[in-house]
Design an enzyme around this catalytic site. Structure first.
Site, PDB file in Angstrom:
ATOM      1  N   ASP A  41      44.882  27.093  45.702  1.00 40.90           N
ATOM      2  CA  ASP A  41      43.976  27.726  46.661  1.00 40.90           C
ATOM      3  C   ASP A  41      43.655  29.165  46.277  1.00 40.90           C
ATOM      4  O   ASP A  41      42.509  29.627  46.409  1.00 40.90           O
ATOM      5  CB  ASP A  41      44.594  27.694  48.059  1.00 40.90           C
ATOM      6  CG  ASP A  41      44.590  26.293  48.647  1.00 40.90           C
ATOM      7  OD1 ASP A  41      45.251  26.095  49.679  1.00 40.90           O
ATOM      8  OD2 ASP A  41      43.929  25.406  48.072  1.00 40.90           O
ATOM      9  N   TYR A  44      41.110  29.231  43.516  1.00 41.42           N
ATOM     10  CA  TYR A  44      39.784  28.866  44.031  1.00 41.42           C
ATOM     11  C   TYR A  44      39.178  30.047  44.789  1.00 41.42           C
ATOM     12  O   TYR A  44      38.007  30.402  44.591  1.00 41.42           O
ATOM     13  CB  TYR A  44      39.893  27.649  44.944  1.00 41.42           C
ATOM     14  CG  TYR A  44      38.557  27.173  45.472  1.00 41.42           C
ATOM     15  CD1 TYR A  44      37.971  27.768  46.595  1.00 41.42           C
ATOM     16  CD2 TYR A  44      37.873  26.145  44.858  1.00 41.42           C
ATOM     17  CE1 TYR A  44      36.745  27.349  47.070  1.00 41.42           C
ATOM     18  CE2 TYR A  44      36.634  25.713  45.328  1.00 41.42           C
ATOM     19  CZ  TYR A  44      36.082  26.321  46.436  1.00 41.42           C
ATOM     20  OH  TYR A  44      34.866  25.913  46.906  1.00 41.42           O
ATOM     21  N   ASP A  45      39.980  30.655  45.666  1.00 43.21           N
ATOM     22  CA  ASP A  45      39.483  31.795  46.448  1.00 43.21           C
ATOM     23  C   ASP A  45      39.044  32.940  45.535  1.00 43.21           C
ATOM     24  O   ASP A  45      38.021  33.594  45.779  1.00 43.21           O
ATOM     25  CB  ASP A  45      40.565  32.288  47.410  1.00 43.21           C
ATOM     26  CG  ASP A  45      40.856  31.285  48.517  1.00 43.21           C
ATOM     27  OD1 ASP A  45      39.974  30.465  48.826  1.00 43.21           O
ATOM     28  OD2 ASP A  45      41.970  31.321  49.064  1.00 43.21           O
ATOM     29  N   SER A  90      32.711  25.594  57.199  1.00 41.06           N
ATOM     30  CA  SER A  90      33.998  26.229  56.941  1.00 41.06           C
ATOM     31  C   SER A  90      33.975  27.644  57.495  1.00 41.06           C
ATOM     32  O   SER A  90      32.962  28.096  58.025  1.00 41.06           O
ATOM     33  CB  SER A  90      34.291  26.250  55.438  1.00 41.06           C
ATOM     34  OG  SER A  90      33.293  26.982  54.769  1.00 41.06           O
ATOM     35  N   LEU A  91      35.102  28.351  57.370  1.00 38.80           N
ATOM     36  CA  LEU A  91      35.218  29.704  57.912  1.00 38.80           C
ATOM     37  C   LEU A  91      35.306  30.718  56.783  1.00 38.80           C
ATOM     38  O   LEU A  91      35.795  30.422  55.689  1.00 38.80           O
ATOM     39  CB  LEU A  91      36.471  29.816  58.790  1.00 38.80           C
ATOM     40  CG  LEU A  91      36.580  28.847  59.968  1.00 38.80           C
ATOM     41  CD1 LEU A  91      37.900  29.079  60.699  1.00 38.80           C
ATOM     42  CD2 LEU A  91      35.408  29.012  60.911  1.00 38.80           C
ATOM     43  N   LYS A 132      46.081  27.558  61.252  1.00 36.10           N
ATOM     44  CA  LYS A 132      45.208  26.913  60.258  1.00 36.10           C
ATOM     45  C   LYS A 132      46.035  25.848  59.542  1.00 36.10           C
ATOM     46  O   LYS A 132      46.848  26.155  58.676  1.00 36.10           O
ATOM     47  CB  LYS A 132      44.668  27.935  59.259  1.00 36.10           C
ATOM     48  CG  LYS A 132      43.649  27.350  58.295  1.00 36.10           C
ATOM     49  CD  LYS A 132      43.092  28.419  57.370  1.00 36.10           C
ATOM     50  CE  LYS A 132      42.008  27.836  56.473  1.00 36.10           C
ATOM     51  NZ  LYS A 132      42.495  26.753  55.602  1.00 36.10           N
ATOM     52  N   CYS A 425      75.649  29.877  23.693  1.00 39.97           N
ATOM     53  CA  CYS A 425      75.406  30.676  24.894  1.00 39.97           C
ATOM     54  C   CYS A 425      74.833  32.040  24.513  1.00 39.97           C
ATOM     55  O   CYS A 425      75.407  32.739  23.664  1.00 39.97           O
ATOM     56  CB  CYS A 425      76.715  30.848  25.662  1.00 39.97           C
ATOM     57  SG  CYS A 425      76.591  31.973  27.068  1.00 39.97           S
TER      58      CYS A 425
END
Length: 691
Positions: A41, A44-45, A90-91, A132, A425
């Protein structure tokens, strides 16, 4: 839909805008149509905001089909298209407190609210606040109170008919109740899956050998868009109503909060996590309150929604492009983001566990800048096919350690390198070993490794080990952090002046600890073996080793076959003991502990080998309460007859001796067809051996 060509630079706005449109459309198609989102998201934003900025600076680059002009993807084939009588828009999004303050200012200006000379709103706007949800938006149509149709949002104008699937969701009423039933009502809301239901669904998927869902949102979307409604009916979907489309035959409530209250009287599920507040301060208080409780909520959310509460004020503000002016989605910091994996190092835990750690180009995710993320173990790296140089999806939720979710395979460079687990190690140079059937590789230098130092010292000092009274975790922390103690052997070099210089360590405490260290020098072989902290070796096994071998050197030099002769020592424990003493660093520390009489114990000859007979080489398990013998007495009798007394039943078990209240061991023996004896039968077996 294939990923877009090579990304053009920002210095070429026309090409950049075209690339952004193509990339966003591809992501929309994957999200809305395929239900297979592959772009976080936050990414995309970021791309969407960049496209908005370019189009604002270059209006001639705006195209009618730009993602900034609409919402999402196309209807999938297999479902009948449904044209929404009122678009499902959408908002606009906000990400920072400043965005919320600016939104409130725009709303107040649009409503001509009073302000002071500094421009501060003195007549606060009333808002309805709600959650939301991270699900799938749908529209439900009711005619004269009866459910007749359901459709997805689709592109905001045209969605898909999912009526038969929605009928299967028990939370959605097929008939409205109450007195004010409208002739026609379009209810807008969200289909989602609760966290507990998601966990149960994936358990069912695993049990059936089917693919598990990545998250509740994917599970809800995939379930809703099944062509076979029987599959949807088997999925635990839920629904919350939060908006309205068409209304005919009833009065529209004056406020948004009033609408949700009315929905409740109609029998529609409405989320109770909502509030009516005033001004930007009220909005931010609601946001931060929900954020503090987010992880404990029974469902996933990715933000909160603010709407001007009064309907007449909503109408005055109207809409702009793809979204209403009267509403804002205030998103939480993204929990997933894209970044580049630049290296894979390994980290050594307190118990020697070797964990691959991804080194990342800095990325802001989950409210923090992340540069490292866990890869869990070598098998996970292989399963996810994560390579150095990959673009990866990183997830961080709440206080959870960031992790690499997956690699974006179609962005993999040609020179991406596979991860190779080191053999030594990185902290101490000891061998790294991984036992069969274990996912975790471990450093074998338990007594020497700096990363394991505090854990090794704490275990060494335990009451059941060398019982060093007064050597607690806080003291160990100081000794290690001030580089005063590196191995357990260094404890016996500590002097009074060193100890009294420690924080909050009085003279009396220092003398008491020195006395405890002096006392700890005289112990038993079993306690010393247990104090070494050998993986899988507890008190009982330490006693069995001491009893079987009589002294330490034969244990240190014993091959695996010899270790397997010890009571209750199986292949995994034998391998662990063998690896521990094969590590030269551990042997060095043991010699330091024994040198100059630091730590001593009485030694004896090895336990006599049992005489040959019917129980020589036989494995016996005791369970339940015997009538006349204690468990220990029965064990001694069996071992004297040459038997090995084991703690669990397996195919290698020869006999099970069961008394009263025998439990799962008896059931396992019966299941495997192993002979079961009572106490009398055990005596008969022993008498047969004696003859």
């Amino acid at each position: 839909m294939a990923r877009s060509p090579v990304e053009p630079p920002a210095s070429q706005p026309a090409k950049r805008a075209a690339w952004l449109r193509a990339e966003l459309e591809r992501a929309n198609y994957a999200y809305y149509v395929l239900d297979q989102p592959d772009l976080p998201d936050a990414e995309y934003d970021r791309l969407f905001v960049e496209l908005q900025r370019i189009e604002a600076e270059h209006p001639d680059l705006v195209t009618p089909d730009s993602p900034t002009q609409r919402v999402g993807g196309e209807a999938a084939s297999g479902f009948t298209p449904v044209v929404h009588d009122k678009p499902m828009l959408s908002l606009n999004n906000g990400f920072a407190d400043e965005d919320v303050i600016a939104f409130d200012k725009r709303v107040a200006d649009g409503l001509d609210k009073a302000t002071d000379l500094a421009g501060t709103v003195t007549e606060p706007v009333e808002y309805a606040c709600e959650l939301k949800f991270d699900g799938l938006a749908i529209s439900l149509r009711y005619e004269n109170g009866r459910f007749v149709q359901a459709s997805t949002r689709g592109d905001g104008t045209t969605g898909e008919d999912v009526t038969e699937n929605i009928r299967t969701i028990r939370a959605i009423p097929l008939t409205l109740k109450g007195k004010r039933i409208p002739r026609m009502l379009d209810v807008r809301g969200e289909v989602l899956m609760f966290k507990r239901d998601f966990a149960r669904l994936n358990e069912r998927q695993r049990a059936a050998g089917q693919r598990e869902f990545a998250n509740p949102r994917n599970a809800a979307a995939g379930s809703l868009r099944q062509l076979d409604s029987k599959i949807t009916a088997s999925r635990p979907l839920s629904f919350f109503a939060y908006g309205i489309g068409v209304l005919d035959g009833a009065d529209m409530p004056d406020t948004h909060s009033g609408l949700l209250d009315w929905y409740e009287t109609l029998g529609l599920p409405v989320n109770r996590e909502r509030a009516v507040v005033r001004g930007a301060a009220g909005l931010l208080a609601f946001f931060h309150s929900v954020g503090e409780r987010r992880e404990s909520l029974p469902y996933d959310i990715d933000g909160v929604v603010y709407k001007v509460n009064r309907r007449d004020e909503q109408d005055r503000l109207g809409f702009v492009s793809r979204a209403p002016r009267f509403a804002l989605a205030h998103k939480f910091p993204a929990q997933e983001a894209l970044t580049k994996l630049t290296a894979i190092d390994v980290q050594v835990g307190r118990t020697g566990a070797i964990t691959p750690v991804a080194r990342l180009e800095p990325v802001f995710v989950g409210g923090a800048t992340v540069t490292n993320a866990t890869l869990h173990n070598e098998d996970e790296v292989r399963r996810k096919d994560i390579r150095i140089g990959d673009t990866v999806i990183v997830r961080r939720a709440g206080d959870v350690i960031p992790e690499v979710v997956s690699a974006v395979l179609d962005r993999r460079p040609a020179d991406a390198q596979e991860f190779v687990m080191p053999t030594e190690c990185p902290e101490c140079g000891s061998r790294i070993e991984r036992l069969p059937d274990e996912a975790i590789a471990r450093c074998t230098g338990g007594l020497f490794c700096p990363a394991q130092r505090k854990q090794a010292l704490w275990h060494f000092a335990q009451r059941r080990a060398l019982d060093i009274d007064g050597l607690g975790e806080k003291i160990i922390d100081q000794l290690v952090e001030q580089n005063l103690v590196r191995t357990p052997a260094d404890l016996f070099n500590l002097g009074f002046s060193t100890l009294v210089a420690l924080d909050r360590f009085a003279e009396k405490s220092a003398r008491n600890l020195i006395d405890s260290l002096e006392k700890a020098k005289h112990t038993t072989l079993a306690r010393f073996i247990y104090a070494l902290g050998i993986r899988h070796v507890g008190e009982s096994t330490a006693k069995d080793l001491a009893k079987h071998f009589g002294s330490l050197d034969p244990i240190m030099d014993a091959p695996i076959d010899a270790l397997l002769e010890v009571n209750d020592v199986g292949p995994i424990v034998a391998e662990s003991i063998h690896q521990f003493f094969a590590e030269e660093h551990n042997r060095t520390v043991i010699e330091q502990l024994r040198a100059r009489g630091k730590v001593t114990w009485p030694e004896g000859p090895p336990a006599p080998r049992a005489p040959q007979g019917v129980l020589a080489g036989k494995t016996v398990v005791l369970t339940g309460t015997l009538p006349t013998l204690t468990r220990e007495a029965a064990k001694e009798m069996l071992e004297a007859a040459g038997a090995k007394v084991a703690g669990s039943v397996s195919k290698k078990t020869d006999y099970v001796v069961a008394g009263a209240d025998a439990g799962s061991k008896l059931a396992k023996a019966e299941e495997l067809g192993i002979p079961v004896l009572d106490e009398a039968g055990m005596h008969t077996l022993l008498e047969g051996h004696a003859r």
